[in-house]
Design a protein around this motif. Structure first.
Motif, PDB file in Angstrom:
ATOM      1  N   ALA A 148       2.622 -14.644   5.547  1.00 23.10           N
ATOM      2  CA  ALA A 148       2.468 -15.615   6.634  1.00 23.10           C
ATOM      3  C   ALA A 148       1.353 -15.154   7.564  1.00 23.10           C
ATOM      4  CB  ALA A 148       3.768 -15.763   7.416  1.00 23.10           C
ATOM      5  N   PRO A 149       0.641 -16.071   8.197  1.00 25.85           N
ATOM      6  CA  PRO A 149      -0.473 -15.689   9.083  1.00 25.85           C
ATOM      7  C   PRO A 149      -0.039 -14.901  10.315  1.00 25.85           C
ATOM      8  CG  PRO A 149      -0.039 -18.053   9.216  1.00 25.85           C
ATOM      9  CD  PRO A 149       0.756 -17.537   8.063  1.00 25.85           C
ATOM     10  N   THR A 150       1.258 -14.942  10.643  1.00 28.83           N
ATOM     11  CA  THR A 150       1.738 -14.223  11.830  1.00 28.83           C
ATOM     12  C   THR A 150       2.589 -13.012  11.470  1.00 28.83           C
ATOM     13  OG1 THR A 150       3.694 -15.652  12.001  1.00 28.83           O
ATOM     14  CG2 THR A 150       1.715 -16.329  13.212  1.00 28.83           C
ATOM     15  N   ALA A 151       2.555 -12.582  10.201  1.00 32.99           N
ATOM     16  CA  ALA A 151       3.404 -11.474   9.751  1.00 32.99           C
ATOM     17  C   ALA A 151       2.580 -10.250   9.367  1.00 32.99           C
ATOM     18  CB  ALA A 151       4.264 -11.907   8.564  1.00 32.99           C
ATOM     19  N   ILE A 152       3.115  -9.069   9.697  1.00 29.38           N
ATOM     20  CA  ILE A 152       2.483  -7.798   9.347  1.00 29.38           C
ATOM     21  C   ILE A 152       3.542  -6.899   8.718  1.00 29.38           C
ATOM     22  CG2 ILE A 152       1.370  -5.704  10.222  1.00 29.38           C
ATOM     23  CD1 ILE A 152       0.247  -7.407  12.514  1.00 29.38           C
ATOM     24  N   HIS A 153       3.201  -6.318   7.566  1.00 27.11           N
ATOM     25  CA  HIS A 153       4.065  -5.319   6.936  1.00 27.11           C
ATOM     26  C   HIS A 153       3.437  -3.966   7.227  1.00 27.11           C
ATOM     27  CE1 HIS A 153       6.919  -4.673   3.235  1.00 27.11           C
ATOM     28  NE2 HIS A 153       7.359  -4.117   4.354  1.00 27.11           N
ATOM     29  N   TYR A 154       4.118  -3.109   7.955  1.00 25.48           N
ATOM     30  CA  TYR A 154       3.452  -1.992   8.614  1.00 25.48           C
ATOM     31  C   TYR A 154       3.650  -0.620   7.959  1.00 25.48           C
ATOM     32  CZ  TYR A 154       1.271   0.032  12.819  1.00 25.48           C
ATOM     33  OH  TYR A 154       0.434   0.656  13.702  1.00 25.48           O
ATOM     34  N   ALA A 155       4.896  -0.178   7.778  1.00 24.69           N
ATOM     35  CA  ALA A 155       5.122   1.228   7.431  1.00 24.69           C
ATOM     36  C   ALA A 155       4.972   1.539   5.943  1.00 24.69           C
ATOM     37  CB  ALA A 155       6.502   1.679   7.921  1.00 24.69           C
ATOM     38  N   TYR A 156       5.619   0.748   5.091  1.00 26.02           N
ATOM     39  CA  TYR A 156       5.629   1.040   3.660  1.00 26.02           C
ATOM     40  C   TYR A 156       6.028  -0.228   2.928  1.00 26.02           C
ATOM     41  CZ  TYR A 156      10.710   0.762   3.652  1.00 26.02           C
ATOM     42  OH  TYR A 156      11.990   0.305   3.742  1.00 26.02           O
ATOM     43  N   ASP A 157       5.980  -0.209   1.592  1.00 25.01           N
ATOM     44  CA  ASP A 157       6.555  -1.289   0.794  1.00 25.01           C
ATOM     45  C   ASP A 157       6.938  -0.737  -0.576  1.00 25.01           C
ATOM     46  OD1 ASP A 157       4.188  -1.239  -0.776  1.00 25.01           O
ATOM     47  OD2 ASP A 157       3.266  -2.821   0.421  1.00 25.01           O
ATOM     48  N   THR A 158       7.581  -1.561  -1.377  1.00 23.38           N
ATOM     49  CA  THR A 158       8.079  -1.079  -2.661  1.00 23.38           C
ATOM     50  C   THR A 158       6.958  -0.635  -3.591  1.00 23.38           C
ATOM     51  OG1 THR A 158       8.171  -3.375  -3.448  1.00 23.38           O
ATOM     52  CG2 THR A 158      10.208  -2.422  -2.605  1.00 23.38           C
ATOM     53  N   TYR A 159       5.800  -1.281  -3.511  1.00 25.53           N
ATOM     54  CA  TYR A 159       4.696  -0.900  -4.385  1.00 25.53           C
ATOM     55  C   TYR A 159       4.221   0.516  -4.066  1.00 25.53           C
ATOM     56  CZ  TYR A 159       0.316  -0.961  -6.988  1.00 25.53           C
ATOM     57  OH  TYR A 159      -0.690  -0.657  -7.865  1.00 25.53           O
ATOM     58  N   SER A 160       3.991   0.805  -2.801  1.00 27.65           N
ATOM     59  CA  SER A 160       3.474   2.126  -2.435  1.00 27.65           C
ATOM     60  C   SER A 160       4.458   3.232  -2.800  1.00 27.65           C
ATOM     61  CB  SER A 160       3.144   2.180  -0.938  1.00 27.65           C
ATOM     62  OG  SER A 160       4.289   1.922  -0.141  1.00 27.65           O
ATOM     63  N   LEU A 161       5.743   2.980  -2.603  1.00 31.32           N
ATOM     64  CA  LEU A 161       6.751   3.988  -2.924  1.00 31.32           C
ATOM     65  C   LEU A 161       6.827   4.239  -4.428  1.00 31.32           C
ATOM     66  CD1 LEU A 161       9.621   2.762  -0.581  1.00 31.32           C
ATOM     67  CD2 LEU A 161       8.115   4.712  -0.190  1.00 31.32           C
ATOM     68  N   ALA A 162       6.987   3.150  -5.183  1.00 29.19           N
ATOM     69  CA  ALA A 162       7.109   3.280  -6.635  1.00 29.19           C
ATOM     70  C   ALA A 162       5.828   3.831  -7.245  1.00 29.19           C
ATOM     71  CB  ALA A 162       7.443   1.927  -7.245  1.00 29.19           C
ATOM     72  N   ASN A 163       4.707   3.389  -6.744  1.00 29.45           N
ATOM     73  CA  ASN A 163       3.412   3.805  -7.264  1.00 29.45           C
ATOM     74  C   ASN A 163       3.216   5.310  -7.120  1.00 29.45           C
ATOM     75  OD1 ASN A 163       0.745   3.484  -8.264  1.00 29.45           O
ATOM     76  ND2 ASN A 163      -0.053   3.383  -6.190  1.00 29.45           N
ATOM     77  N   VAL A 164       3.472   5.819  -5.915  1.00 25.41           N
ATOM     78  CA  VAL A 164       3.234   7.245  -5.649  1.00 25.41           C
ATOM     79  C   VAL A 164       4.245   8.119  -6.386  1.00 25.41           C
ATOM     80  CG1 VAL A 164       3.201   9.016  -3.851  1.00 25.41           C
ATOM     81  CG2 VAL A 164       2.142   6.790  -3.422  1.00 25.41           C
ATOM     82  N   THR A 165       5.539   7.777  -6.272  1.00 26.41           N
ATOM     83  CA  THR A 165       6.580   8.623  -6.863  1.00 26.41           C
ATOM     84  C   THR A 165       6.579   8.543  -8.394  1.00 26.41           C
ATOM     85  OG1 THR A 165       7.951   8.292  -4.894  1.00 26.41           O
ATOM     86  CG2 THR A 165       9.036   9.185  -6.847  1.00 26.41           C
ATOM     87  N   ALA A 166       6.503   7.333  -8.933  1.00 26.15           N
ATOM     88  CA  ALA A 166       6.550   7.171 -10.385  1.00 26.15           C
ATOM     89  C   ALA A 166       5.378   7.866 -11.073  1.00 26.15           C
ATOM     90  CB  ALA A 166       6.576   5.686 -10.752  1.00 26.15           C
ATOM     91  N   LYS A 167       4.187   7.730 -10.512  1.00 27.53           N
ATOM     92  CA  LYS A 167       3.019   8.387 -11.116  1.00 27.53           C
ATOM     93  C   LYS A 167       3.168   9.908 -11.114  1.00 27.53           C
ATOM     94  CE  LYS A 167      -0.533   4.826 -10.563  1.00 27.53           C
ATOM     95  NZ  LYS A 167      -1.779   4.418  -9.877  1.00 27.53           N
ATOM     96  N   ALA A 168       3.775  10.436 -10.047  1.00 27.71           N
ATOM     97  CA  ALA A 168       3.975  11.885  -9.976  1.00 27.71           C
ATOM     98  C   ALA A 168       4.971  12.336 -11.049  1.00 27.71           C
ATOM     99  CB  ALA A 168       4.483  12.274  -8.596  1.00 27.71           C
ATOM    100  N   MET A 169       6.042  11.577 -11.241  1.00 29.52           N
ATOM    101  CA  MET A 169       7.028  11.922 -12.261  1.00 29.52           C
ATOM    102  C   MET A 169       6.422  11.817 -13.662  1.00 29.52           C
ATOM    103  SD  MET A 169       9.697  12.746 -10.487  1.00 29.52           S
ATOM    104  CE  MET A 169      11.007  12.842 -11.698  1.00 29.52           C
ATOM    105  N   LEU A 170       5.652  10.774 -13.889  1.00 28.51           N
ATOM    106  CA  LEU A 170       5.002  10.581 -15.190  1.00 28.51           C
ATOM    107  C   LEU A 170       4.031  11.726 -15.503  1.00 28.51           C
ATOM    108  CD1 LEU A 170       4.414   6.771 -14.784  1.00 28.51           C
ATOM    109  CD2 LEU A 170       5.640   7.770 -16.715  1.00 28.51           C
ATOM    110  N   LYS A 171       3.330  12.162 -14.478  1.00 33.90           N
ATOM    111  CA  LYS A 171       2.373  13.252 -14.651  1.00 33.90           C
ATOM    112  C   LYS A 171       3.078  14.538 -15.081  1.00 33.90           C
ATOM    113  CE  LYS A 171      -1.400  15.559 -12.148  1.00 33.90           C
ATOM    114  NZ  LYS A 171      -2.114  15.651 -10.842  1.00 33.90           N
ATOM    115  N   ASN A 172       4.345  14.670 -14.664  1.00 37.53           N
ATOM    116  CA  ASN A 172       5.117  15.870 -14.995  1.00 37.53           C
ATOM    117  C   ASN A 172       6.011  15.664 -16.222  1.00 37.53           C
ATOM    118  OD1 ASN A 172       4.131  17.499 -12.868  1.00 37.53           O
ATOM    119  ND2 ASN A 172       5.497  16.478 -11.427  1.00 37.53           N
ATOM    120  N   GLY A 173       5.692  14.643 -17.038  1.00 36.61           N
ATOM    121  CA  GLY A 173       6.410  14.465 -18.291  1.00 36.61           C
ATOM    122  C   GLY A 173       7.562  13.488 -18.264  1.00 36.61           C
ATOM    123  N   GLY A 174       7.814  12.861 -17.120  1.00 33.31           N
ATOM    124  CA  GLY A 174       8.921  11.914 -17.002  1.00 33.31           C
ATOM    125  C   GLY A 174       8.535  10.541 -17.509  1.00 33.31           C
TER     126      GLY A 174
END
Length: 417
Positions: A152-178
């Motif tokens: 929406a033009p009046t909405a801001i998502h500020y601290a985090y979202d599901t993409y950033s969390l999953a992206n950072v954590t999942a890639k780290a686990m995958l890098k370590n063989g997960g």
């Protein structure tokens, strides 16, 4: 020569006139905004929180404490007008969140909602803010839909979202063989969004998802879910839940010896320092997780967090730090423009770089996503912790342009393709 000189003078004169005209137009625009002034002679901020449910420890009273700190640090007034804070418990029910938002905008003269805890409740409040043309900022919820199809033009998502969390954590686990995963997923909008995003990251990196089981929020017994995850044979058990549910899932995993063999690991896709505090380092040690903020990152984070601790008697999480930061951004936009008019303030907020203890070189994109660096942490072993709340080791910093969903992939209709 005379003709050439005359033409040169005319060009210089025209340029000067154009510059004066632009300056006059800008001054006129500022003056027009200032004429709008502060509606009702008060700036009223609202928060819809979880004060009694599964999210209360991470997105409850602590958020109100952080926003009140921002108001107090601002002097309690903006441009000579009083700043008021109201907050309420939405009981994790979307209909209650929508009804309260509507009541506040219509009769209580609330100018902006600066947080709504939980994803389903956030989406319902977002639609009310869209209808009423009111500013709404999100720090507590994680669902990606806030900046994709429901932006929406009046909405801001500020601290985090599901993409950033999953992206950072999942890639780290995958890098370590997960490379094989099984999900324990909270059965509501946030859990589904987190699982979906993590699944996309895993598959893009060549990993596979072996299955998933959904559980109700505030589940009292995780034994059957843990047994299903254990029998899947997946190398990583992804916890697509939050708050008390995450804490209880990790405790159940320990009780059933899921981690003793070393063949399976837990990945907390949304965890907060509050969760680690509740679980304890003996059970949580070694967990990988991502957050936007940690109180002990640098001198700035430590200074603000110690002030917060004096009021809340606990260290802040990224929701609370983000709530303070976004409140200051909102109030400074009102101060700069001289009005609490929605369009004027939102325009100023989106044009202002965020540089404070919470984020450096942060910016609000066209889809409403405030992008900033994210951090990958590992939970310390008990013998590594030197003091209370000393829980994280910084494993890496992920730049904003790598952490969040690329704007080119956004389905937000506000984004120009």
């Amino acid at each position: 020569m005379k003709s050439t000189f005359t033409k040169f003078c005319r060009r210089r004169l025209a340029a000067a006139i154009a510059t004066l005209a632009l300056g006059a137009a800008s001054t006129a625009a500022i003056a027009q905004d200032q004429k709008k002034g502060i509606s009702d002679d008060v700036v009223k901020i609202g928060l819809l929180l979880d004060l009694s449910g599964v999210l209360t420890d991470i997105a409850g009273q602590g958020t109100a404490t952080a926003v009140q700190m921002a108001i107090d640090d601002f002097g309690g007034k903006v441009n000579g007008k009083k700043i008021e804070l109201v907050f309420a418990d939405h009981n994790n029910k979307a209909d209650i969140a929508a009804a309260k938002a509507r009541e506040w905008f219509d009769t209580a003269k609330v100018d902006a909602l600066l947080d709504v805890a939980g994803s389903a409740t956030a989406l319902s409040a977002l639609e009310v803010a869209r209808l009423k043309n009111k500013i709404i900022v999100f720090n507590g919820p994680g669902t990606l839909r806030i900046t994709t199809d429901l932006c929406a033009p009046t909405a801001i998502h500020y601290a985090y979202d599901t993409y950033s969390l999953a992206n950072v954590t999942a890639k780290a686990m995958l890098k370590n063989g997960g490379d094989s995963w099984y999900f324990l997923t909270a059965d509501y909008a946030f859990g589904a969004s987190l699982q979906q995003t993590a699944t996309e990251v895993i598959k893009e990196a060549g990993g596979k998802v072996l299955g998933a089981v959904k559980h109700p929020t505030n589940a009292s017994d995780f034994s059957s879910y843990i047994l299903q995850a254990q029998s899947s044979g997946a190398k990583v058990i992804g916890l697509a839940n939050t708050g008390a549910d995450t804490v209880n899932a990790i405790k159940a995993a320990q009780e059933f010896g899921l981690l003793k063999s070393g063949k399976q690991k837990l990945a907390g896709l949304l965890m907060f320092i509050n969760d680690i505090h509740a679980i304890g380092l003996p059970s949580a040690q070694g967990l990988l997780l991502s957050e936007a903020f940690y109180w002990d990152l640098n001198p700035e984070t430590r200074a603000w967090s110690k002030r917060y601790f004096e009021k809340a008697k606990r260290m802040p999480n990224m929701i609370q730090a983000g709530a303070y930061s976004s409140t200051m951004l909102y109030l400074n936009a009102i101060k700069a423009t001289g009005t609490d008019d929605t369009e004027t303030v939102m325009k100023k907020m989106k044009a202002t770089p965020i540089n404070d203890f919470f984020a450096k070189n942060g910016k609000i994109r066209d889809d409403g996503r405030m992008v900033h660096d994210m951090y990958l942490f590992q939970v310390k072993a008990p013998n590594e912790s030197k003091s209370p709340w000393d829980y994280y080791k910084v494993i890496g910093t992920v730049p904003a342009d790598q952490a969040f969903l690329p704007l080119a992939k956004s389905t937000c209709p506000l984004v120009k393709k």
